[in-house]
Write a protein that holds these residues in place. Structure first.
Motif, mmCIF file in Angstrom:
data_model
loop_
_atom_site.group_PDB
_atom_site.id
_atom_site.type_symbol
_atom_site.label_atom_id
_atom_site.label_comp_id
_atom_site.label_asym_id
_atom_site.label_seq_id
_atom_site.Cartn_x
_atom_site.Cartn_y
_atom_site.Cartn_z
ATOM 1 N N THR A 57 0.848 -1.192 0.000
ATOM 2 C CA THR A 57 0.000 0.000 0.000
ATOM 3 C C THR A 57 0.882 1.241 0.000
ATOM 4 O O THR A 57 2.088 1.159 0.250
ATOM 5 C CB THR A 57 -0.915 0.043 1.248
ATOM 6 N N GLY A 58 0.271 2.401 -0.260
ATOM 7 C CA GLY A 58 1.007 3.657 -0.251
ATOM 8 C C GLY A 58 0.067 4.838 -0.245
ATOM 9 O O GLY A 58 -1.102 4.726 -0.631
ATOM 10 N N PHE A 59 0.545 5.998 0.215
ATOM 11 C CA PHE A 59 -0.217 7.239 0.198
ATOM 12 C C PHE A 59 -0.037 7.888 -1.172
ATOM 13 O O PHE A 59 1.081 8.209 -1.565
ATOM 14 C CB PHE A 59 0.294 8.218 1.263
ATOM 15 N N TYR A 60 -1.131 8.092 -1.874
ATOM 16 C CA TYR A 60 -1.090 8.719 -3.191
ATOM 17 C C TYR A 60 -1.391 10.210 -3.066
ATOM 18 O O TYR A 60 -2.271 10.606 -2.303
ATOM 19 C CB TYR A 60 -2.153 8.106 -4.108
ATOM 20 N N CYS A 61 -0.686 11.014 -3.846
ATOM 21 C CA CYS A 61 -0.925 12.449 -3.866
ATOM 22 C C CYS A 61 -0.724 12.968 -5.291
ATOM 23 O O CYS A 61 0.188 12.532 -5.991
ATOM 24 C CB CYS A 61 0.029 13.158 -2.919
ATOM 25 N N LEU A 62 -1.592 13.894 -5.705
ATOM 26 C CA LEU A 62 -1.517 14.492 -7.037
ATOM 27 C C LEU A 62 -1.345 15.991 -6.892
ATOM 28 O O LEU A 62 -2.029 16.610 -6.081
ATOM 29 C CB LEU A 62 -2.797 14.184 -7.820
ATOM 30 N N LEU A 63 -0.439 16.575 -7.659
ATOM 31 C CA LEU A 63 -0.248 18.021 -7.713
ATOM 32 C C LEU A 63 -0.301 18.465 -9.163
ATOM 33 O O LEU A 63 0.380 17.889 -10.013
ATOM 34 C CB LEU A 63 1.098 18.427 -7.118
ATOM 35 N N GLU A 64 -1.106 19.478 -9.445
ATOM 36 C CA GLU A 64 -1.121 20.104 -10.769
ATOM 37 C C GLU A 64 -0.471 21.466 -10.613
ATOM 38 O O GLU A 64 -0.783 22.201 -9.670
ATOM 39 C CB GLU A 64 -2.545 20.284 -11.276
ATOM 40 N N PHE A 65 0.428 21.809 -11.541
ATOM 41 C CA PHE A 65 1.111 23.090 -11.435
ATOM 42 C C PHE A 65 1.465 23.631 -12.801
ATOM 43 O O PHE A 65 1.499 22.904 -13.792
ATOM 44 C CB PHE A 65 2.361 22.967 -10.553
ATOM 45 N N LYS A 66 1.726 24.947 -12.836
ATOM 46 C CA LYS A 66 2.181 25.624 -14.043
ATOM 47 C C LYS A 66 3.592 26.120 -13.771
ATOM 48 O O LYS A 66 3.865 26.677 -12.707
ATOM 49 C CB LYS A 66 1.292 26.820 -14.370
ATOM 50 N N GLY A 67 4.482 25.902 -14.739
ATOM 51 C CA GLY A 67 5.855 26.346 -14.548
ATOM 52 C C GLY A 67 6.712 26.104 -15.770
ATOM 53 O O GLY A 67 6.241 25.620 -16.798
ATOM 54 N N GLU A 68 7.970 26.435 -15.606
ATOM 55 C CA GLU A 68 8.947 26.248 -16.677
ATOM 56 C C GLU A 68 9.424 24.795 -16.696
ATOM 57 O O GLU A 68 9.391 24.116 -15.670
ATOM 58 C CB GLU A 68 10.135 27.189 -16.461
#
Length: 126
Positions: A57-68
């Motif tokens: 098992t594992g902790f899932y995390c999603l990040l959406e970002f804008k950048g270079e």
């Protein structure tokens, strides 16, 4: 600036506080390098499709970002240096994926807004 989405899996032996600390660390890496975080989702503890490092098992995390584009390499280095990260994947969103992500965010926001209203009407009826 490009739009990116990154998903990472943290080891399941972490407490909630340690997990949130790790997420904040990676958000800090992004913001320090000039990225704008668009969305953050913590999916919680989920079963892995196959064992990784003898963990199922594992902790899932999603990040959406804008950048270079240079930010992605710095983020990958931060992931590789952190022992709490089991797996990670970062990719650039094309215009169709951006539209889909925006629709998903709006649906999620609408669901979150509807639940408290439903609870209030149920409490008034009782």
């Amino acid at each position: 600036m490009n739009c990116y989405e990154t998903v990472f899996i943290l080891t399941p032996v972490l407490s909630d506080e340690q997990m949130k600390e790790a997420v904040e660390k990676f958000k800090g890496v992004l913001t320090q390098n000039g990225a704008e975080i668009v969305n953050e989702e913590e999916w919680g503890l989920k079963k892995l499709a196959y064992p990784i490092q003898k963990k199922s098992t594992g902790f899932y995390c999603l990040l959406e970002f804008k950048g270079e584009p240079t930010i992605v390499k710095k983020l990958d280095i931060a992931y590789r240096r952190d022992e709490r990260v089991i797996r990670f994947l970062t990719f650039r969103l094309d215009k169709y994926a951006q539209e889909y992500a925006e629709k998903r965010r709006n649906l999620r926001a609408n669901k979150n807004n509807e639940k408290p209203a439903e609870a209030e009407t149920e409490n008034k009826e009782a």
